[in-house]
Design a protein around this motif. Structure first.
Motif, PDB file in Angstrom:
ATOM      1  N   THR A  87      -3.323  -7.474  -2.804  1.00 38.01           N
ATOM      2  CA  THR A  87      -2.994  -8.910  -1.760  1.00 38.01           C
ATOM      3  C   THR A  87      -2.729  -7.779  -0.667  1.00 38.01           C
ATOM      4  OG1 THR A  87      -3.316 -10.500  -2.756  1.00 38.01           O
ATOM      5  CG2 THR A  87      -2.585 -11.125  -1.229  1.00 38.01           C
ATOM      6  N   MET A  88      -1.325  -7.843  -1.280  1.00 32.32           N
ATOM      7  CA  MET A  88      -0.351  -7.195   0.349  1.00 32.32           C
ATOM      8  C   MET A  88      -1.206  -6.421   1.294  1.00 32.32           C
ATOM      9  SD  MET A  88       3.218  -6.797  -1.746  1.00 32.32           S
ATOM     10  CE  MET A  88       4.281  -6.115  -0.264  1.00 32.32           C
ATOM     11  N   PHE A  89      -2.004  -5.331   0.428  1.00 36.08           N
ATOM     12  CA  PHE A  89      -2.613  -3.861   0.868  1.00 36.08           C
ATOM     13  C   PHE A  89      -3.728  -4.367   1.826  1.00 36.08           C
ATOM     14  CE2 PHE A  89      -6.308  -0.888   0.505  1.00 36.08           C
ATOM     15  CZ  PHE A  89      -5.343  -0.322   1.468  1.00 36.08           C
ATOM     16  N   LEU A  90      -3.813  -5.587   1.902  1.00 37.81           N
ATOM     17  CA  LEU A  90      -5.076  -6.157   2.838  1.00 37.81           C
ATOM     18  C   LEU A  90      -4.444  -5.763   3.933  1.00 37.81           C
ATOM     19  CD1 LEU A  90      -6.729  -9.084   0.944  1.00 37.81           C
ATOM     20  CD2 LEU A  90      -7.842  -6.694   2.155  1.00 37.81           C
ATOM     21  N   TYR A  91      -2.421  -6.666   4.073  1.00 39.52           N
ATOM     22  CA  TYR A  91      -2.310  -6.485   5.271  1.00 39.52           C
ATOM     23  C   TYR A  91      -1.982  -5.375   5.885  1.00 39.52           C
ATOM     24  CZ  TYR A  91      -3.678 -11.760   4.039  1.00 39.52           C
ATOM     25  OH  TYR A  91      -4.260 -12.361   3.887  1.00 39.52           O
ATOM     26  N   MET A  92      -0.726  -4.766   4.664  1.00 38.79           N
ATOM     27  CA  MET A  92      -0.258  -3.721   6.002  1.00 38.79           C
ATOM     28  C   MET A  92      -1.034  -2.126   5.129  1.00 38.79           C
ATOM     29  SD  MET A  92       3.243  -4.810   3.673  1.00 38.79           S
ATOM     30  CE  MET A  92       3.268  -3.112   4.058  1.00 38.79           C
ATOM     31  N   GLY A  93      -2.101  -1.503   4.389  1.00 41.52           N
ATOM     32  CA  GLY A  93      -3.037  -0.982   4.310  1.00 41.52           C
ATOM     33  C   GLY A  93      -2.179  -0.085   3.764  1.00 41.52           C
ATOM     34  N   ASN A  94      -2.858   1.229   4.398  1.00 47.22           N
ATOM     35  CA  ASN A  94      -2.082   2.414   3.627  1.00 47.22           C
ATOM     36  C   ASN A  94       0.002   2.779   3.367  1.00 47.22           C
ATOM     37  OD1 ASN A  94      -3.825   3.424   1.972  1.00 47.22           O
ATOM     38  ND2 ASN A  94      -4.387   4.823   4.151  1.00 47.22           N
ATOM     39  N   THR A  95       0.544   1.686   4.300  1.00 45.15           N
ATOM     40  CA  THR A  95       1.565   1.892   4.432  1.00 45.15           C
ATOM     41  C   THR A  95       2.149   1.077   3.351  1.00 45.15           C
ATOM     42  OG1 THR A  95       0.923   1.158   6.863  1.00 45.15           O
ATOM     43  CG2 THR A  95       3.531   1.126   6.281  1.00 45.15           C
ATOM     44  N   LEU A  96       1.914   0.557   2.446  1.00 47.33           N
ATOM     45  CA  LEU A  96       2.545  -0.030   1.159  1.00 47.33           C
ATOM     46  C   LEU A  96       2.477   1.138  -0.110  1.00 47.33           C
ATOM     47  CD1 LEU A  96       4.002  -2.490   0.209  1.00 47.33           C
ATOM     48  CD2 LEU A  96       1.054  -3.098  -0.795  1.00 47.33           C
ATOM     49  N   ALA A  97       1.712   2.259   0.326  1.00 45.22           N
ATOM     50  CA  ALA A  97       2.035   2.897  -0.129  1.00 45.22           C
ATOM     51  C   ALA A  97       2.916   4.033  -1.164  1.00 45.22           C
ATOM     52  CB  ALA A  97       0.361   3.745  -0.453  1.00 45.22           C
ATOM     53  N   MET A  98       3.589   4.291   0.267  1.00 41.79           N
ATOM     54  CA  MET A  98       4.836   4.908   0.831  1.00 41.79           C
ATOM     55  C   MET A  98       6.359   4.553   0.290  1.00 41.79           C
ATOM     56  SD  MET A  98       6.337   4.823   4.343  1.00 41.79           S
ATOM     57  CE  MET A  98       6.898   3.704   4.607  1.00 41.79           C
ATOM     58  N   PHE A  99       5.788   2.514  -0.224  1.00 44.40           N
ATOM     59  CA  PHE A  99       6.895   2.030  -1.081  1.00 44.40           C
ATOM     60  C   PHE A  99       7.112   2.740  -2.344  1.00 44.40           C
ATOM     61  CE2 PHE A  99       6.400   0.074   3.277  1.00 44.40           C
ATOM     62  CZ  PHE A  99       7.533   0.414   3.067  1.00 44.40           C
ATOM     63  N   PHE A 100       5.978   3.404  -3.227  1.00 43.11           N
ATOM     64  CA  PHE A 100       5.518   3.779  -4.516  1.00 43.11           C
ATOM     65  C   PHE A 100       5.688   4.446  -4.313  1.00 43.11           C
ATOM     66  CE2 PHE A 100       5.071  -0.730  -3.589  1.00 43.11           C
ATOM     67  CZ  PHE A 100       5.673  -1.343  -4.884  1.00 43.11           C
ATOM     68  N   ASP A 101       5.639   5.692  -3.561  1.00 41.32           N
ATOM     69  CA  ASP A 101       5.841   7.478  -4.030  1.00 41.32           C
ATOM     70  C   ASP A 101       6.412   7.535  -5.417  1.00 41.32           C
ATOM     71  OD1 ASP A 101       3.462   7.617  -2.346  1.00 41.32           O
ATOM     72  OD2 ASP A 101       5.690   8.481  -0.903  1.00 41.32           O
ATOM     73  N   GLY A 102       7.927   7.028  -5.252  1.00 41.99           N
ATOM     74  CA  GLY A 102       8.540   7.285  -6.191  1.00 41.99           C
ATOM     75  C   GLY A 102       8.381   7.507  -8.127  1.00 41.99           C
ATOM     76  N   GLU A 103       7.501   6.878  -7.883  1.00 44.40           N
ATOM     77  CA  GLU A 103       7.251   5.843  -9.209  1.00 44.40           C
ATOM     78  C   GLU A 103       6.240   6.420  -9.821  1.00 44.40           C
ATOM     79  OE1 GLU A 103       8.131   2.875 -10.514  1.00 44.40           O
ATOM     80  OE2 GLU A 103       8.765   2.354  -8.413  1.00 44.40           O
ATOM     81  N   LYS A 104       6.249   6.659 -11.922  1.00 45.09           N
ATOM     82  CA  LYS A 104       5.474   7.811 -12.272  1.00 45.09           C
ATOM     83  C   LYS A 104       4.276   7.440 -11.954  1.00 45.09           C
ATOM     84  CE  LYS A 104       8.779   5.800 -16.043  1.00 45.09           C
ATOM     85  NZ  LYS A 104       8.980   4.643 -16.967  1.00 45.09           N
ATOM     86  N   PRO A 105       3.860   8.794 -12.396  1.00 40.91           N
ATOM     87  CA  PRO A 105       2.090   9.474 -11.773  1.00 40.91           C
ATOM     88  C   PRO A 105       1.177   7.917 -12.296  1.00 40.91           C
ATOM     89  CG  PRO A 105       3.019  10.733 -12.498  1.00 40.91           C
ATOM     90  CD  PRO A 105       4.261   9.796 -12.733  1.00 40.91           C
TER      91      PRO A 105
END
Length: 143
Positions: A87-105
């Motif tokens: 849902t947040m991705f709908l509003y923020m787009g790909n910017t959101l993905a960078m906040f989870f770069d450090g998570e497990k693959p």
């Protein structure tokens, strides 16, 4: 048992005051609980509320809570958090993905799969709150 009534009450409170305030309280309460069911229901309500009210929430606050959720040992809490991220991705787009770069693959792949469902979609128009009623939200008093 009372999740539908609680959700309706929370939405009514958010409509009367401010969504960001209610979401902040709900997320704090949810992650203080040991019950995965409470956490899951809270996350699902927040996701629905964002769709109804529009994204009127500080993204930083939401990202910090989402990181707690995706790292939960309970799979239903993780899945509800990933749905909220969609849902947040709908509003923020790909910017959101960078906040989870450090998570497990594997977790990053689950999150990306959720984002892929929403690529190219526009967020829904608010149906509740001041924006839905054509009012500007300023956070101030009488203007």
């Amino acid at each position: 048992k009372n999740s539908a009534s609680a959700a309706a009450a929370l939405s009514a409170i958010a409509e009367a005051i401010k969504l960001e305030y209610v979401v902040g309280k709900v997320m704090t309460f949810a992650f203080e609980q040991k019950s995965p069911k409470v956490q899951q229901e809270a996350l699902l309500w927040v996701s629905q509320a964002i769709r109804e009210f529009g994204f009127q929430i500080n993204p930083k606050m939401m990202i910090d809570d989402a990181k707690k959720g995706v790292n939960s040992t309970n799979p239903t809490v993780r899945q509800a958090t990933i749905a909220l991220l969609g849902t947040m991705f709908l509003y923020m787009g790909n910017t959101l993905a960078m906040f989870f770069d450090g998570e497990k693959p594997a977790l990053k792949q689950q999150i990306q799969s959720e984002f892929d469902k929403y690529v190219g979609q526009k967020p829904p128009a608010p149906t509740r709150g001041a924006q839905a009623n054509g009012m500007k939200t300023s956070g101030g008093g009488d203007e």
